[in-house]
Write a protein that holds these residues in place. Structure first.
Motif, PDB file in Angstrom:
ATOM      1  N   PHE A  19       1.077  -1.492  -0.281  1.00  0.00           N
ATOM      2  CA  PHE A  19       0.160   0.280  -0.192  1.00  0.00           C
ATOM      3  C   PHE A  19       0.700   0.967  -0.018  1.00  0.00           C
ATOM      4  O   PHE A  19       1.607   1.489   1.301  1.00  0.00           O
ATOM      5  CB  PHE A  19      -0.727   0.120   1.508  1.00  0.00           C
ATOM      6  CG  PHE A  19      -1.558   1.564   1.359  1.00  0.00           C
ATOM      7  CD1 PHE A  19      -2.810   1.513  -0.004  1.00  0.00           C
ATOM      8  CD2 PHE A  19      -1.933   2.025   2.523  1.00  0.00           C
ATOM      9  CE1 PHE A  19      -3.218   2.476   0.414  1.00  0.00           C
ATOM     10  CE2 PHE A  19      -2.710   2.601   2.422  1.00  0.00           C
ATOM     11  CZ  PHE A  19      -3.434   3.718   1.236  1.00  0.00           C
ATOM     12  N   PHE A  20       1.264   1.913  -1.136  1.00  0.00           N
ATOM     13  CA  PHE A  20       1.551   3.096  -1.356  1.00  0.00           C
ATOM     14  C   PHE A  20       1.616   4.218  -2.213  1.00  0.00           C
ATOM     15  O   PHE A  20       0.139   4.155  -2.714  1.00  0.00           O
ATOM     16  CB  PHE A  20       2.939   2.434  -1.953  1.00  0.00           C
ATOM     17  CG  PHE A  20       4.241   3.532  -2.322  1.00  0.00           C
ATOM     18  CD1 PHE A  20       4.973   3.835  -1.810  1.00  0.00           C
ATOM     19  CD2 PHE A  20       4.115   3.679  -4.087  1.00  0.00           C
ATOM     20  CE1 PHE A  20       6.205   5.095  -1.631  1.00  0.00           C
ATOM     21  CE2 PHE A  20       4.970   4.941  -3.788  1.00  0.00           C
ATOM     22  CZ  PHE A  20       6.300   5.145  -3.247  1.00  0.00           C
ATOM     23  N   PRO A  21       1.631   5.597  -1.696  1.00  0.00           N
ATOM     24  CA  PRO A  21       2.628   5.885  -0.539  1.00  0.00           C
ATOM     25  C   PRO A  21       1.313   5.918   0.613  1.00  0.00           C
ATOM     26  O   PRO A  21       0.597   6.491   0.714  1.00  0.00           O
ATOM     27  CB  PRO A  21       3.177   7.117  -0.893  1.00  0.00           C
ATOM     28  CG  PRO A  21       2.414   7.315  -1.478  1.00  0.00           C
ATOM     29  CD  PRO A  21       1.131   6.891  -2.730  1.00  0.00           C
ATOM     30  N   ALA A  22       2.070   4.956   1.331  1.00  0.00           N
ATOM     31  CA  ALA A  22       1.005   4.546   2.781  1.00  0.00           C
ATOM     32  C   ALA A  22       0.073   6.249   3.221  1.00  0.00           C
ATOM     33  O   ALA A  22      -0.746   6.541   3.547  1.00  0.00           O
ATOM     34  CB  ALA A  22       1.275   3.089   3.142  1.00  0.00           C
ATOM     35  N   GLU A  23       1.523   6.522   4.233  1.00  0.00           N
ATOM     36  CA  GLU A  23       1.100   8.186   4.914  1.00  0.00           C
ATOM     37  C   GLU A  23       0.455   8.809   4.134  1.00  0.00           C
ATOM     38  O   GLU A  23      -0.579   9.568   4.974  1.00  0.00           O
ATOM     39  CB  GLU A  23       1.779   7.945   5.927  1.00  0.00           C
ATOM     40  CG  GLU A  23       2.011   7.132   6.711  1.00  0.00           C
ATOM     41  CD  GLU A  23       1.528   7.603   8.297  1.00  0.00           C
ATOM     42  OE1 GLU A  23       0.899   8.761   7.918  1.00  0.00           O
ATOM     43  OE2 GLU A  23       1.260   6.126   9.171  1.00  0.00           O
ATOM     44  N   THR A  24       0.719   8.602   2.700  1.00  0.00           N
ATOM     45  CA  THR A  24       0.135  10.547   1.855  1.00  0.00           C
ATOM     46  C   THR A  24      -0.735   9.769   0.884  1.00  0.00           C
ATOM     47  O   THR A  24      -1.331  11.046   0.713  1.00  0.00           O
ATOM     48  CB  THR A  24       1.086  10.877   0.965  1.00  0.00           C
ATOM     49  OG1 THR A  24       1.736   9.951   0.128  1.00  0.00           O
ATOM     50  CG2 THR A  24       2.055  11.394   1.790  1.00  0.00           C
ATOM     51  N   SER A  25      -1.831   8.133   1.129  1.00  0.00           N
ATOM     52  CA  SER A  25      -2.598   8.174   0.574  1.00  0.00           C
ATOM     53  C   SER A  25      -4.158   7.633   0.708  1.00  0.00           C
ATOM     54  O   SER A  25      -4.442   6.991   0.832  1.00  0.00           O
ATOM     55  CB  SER A  25      -2.128   6.723  -0.102  1.00  0.00           C
ATOM     56  OG  SER A  25      -1.398   6.381  -1.767  1.00  0.00           O
TER      57      SER A  25
END
Ligand SMILES: O=C(O)C(=O)C[C@H](O)[C@H](O)COP(=O)(O)O
Length: 205
Positions: free
Chosen positions: A130-136
């Motif tokens: 799951f990428f980019p995790a924190e900004t998605s």
């Protein structure tokens, strides 16, 4: 011995994402990570040295070396030729997905939307980055995606740290996380890397 993608993800709670510029750094970095308890190593194809780094790291006992930033089938072939035992990409294209499935290599394609994950499922894939995790959208976004797409399992990567990893790892649909924090930029400090790896390896799932 070849491993399934699930087995690769179960080796440790964290897959270190490595950007290695110098081949000489490969052995000390891999040795420190394995000693600290992180055997799965993702060497990104972001540097000219990357394929040689994979070859070197594959010599370290206990290391399971994979390639990251794999963008197309020819890079997949080159990575496997160098000894990569799993493949990670920032996103999912049909040519790369089909090539990975045909090569029967554990493959974690980057996904950030329901459509990405559905295209992966169509190809027979069930495990995703799951990428980019924190900004998605962070964990709330992945929770919302994992509800309807409940067969999928994830390795969130991008913006993950020792501090925020536990909240991701607490979810049943998260098998591990990826991150670059375990190997700080700059000259290799084996003791420091080993200490960061030990801390990462101790994170609860
Ligand atoms: O290029 C790829 O295929 C990647 O794997 C991207 C990396 O996963 C992230 O760049 C790591 O993100 P940070 O841990 O936030 O540094």
């Amino acid at each position: 011995m070849s491993l399934s993608v699930e087995q690769v993800m179960e080796l440790a709670p964290v897959i270190p994402v490595l950007v290695v510029e110098r081949v000489e750094d490969a052995l000390p970095i891999a040795q420190a990570l394995v000693k600290g308890g992180l055997p799965a190593l993702e060497v990104t194809l972001r540097t000219p040295a990357a394929l040689d780094v994979i070859r070197e790291m594959a010599k370290v006992e206990g290391a399971v070396v994979g390639a990251g930033t794999v963008l197309n089938p020819s890079q997949l072939d080159a990575a496997m030729e160098a000894g990569a035992r799993f493949i990670v990409s920032p996103g999912l294209t049909e040519p790369l997905g089909k090539a990975a499935v045909a090569a029967r290599v554990p493959f974690l394609p980057g996904t950030a939307t329901a459509g990405d994950i559905m295209r992966g499922l169509e190809l027979g894939l069930t495990h995703f980055k799951f990428f980019p995790a924190e900004t998605s959208g962070g964990l709330p976004a992945l929770k919302a995606l994992a509800a309807p797409l409940h067969v999928a399992r994830f390795c969130p990567t991008g913006g993950i740290t020792a501090e925020n990893a536990p909240k991701w790892l607490a979810e049943p649909f998260v098998k591990c996380v990826g991150g670059s924090w375990v190997v700080p930029k700059g000259p290799v400090d084996g003791a420091k890397i080993e200490a960061l790896a030990r801390e990462a390896a101790a994170l609860a799932r």
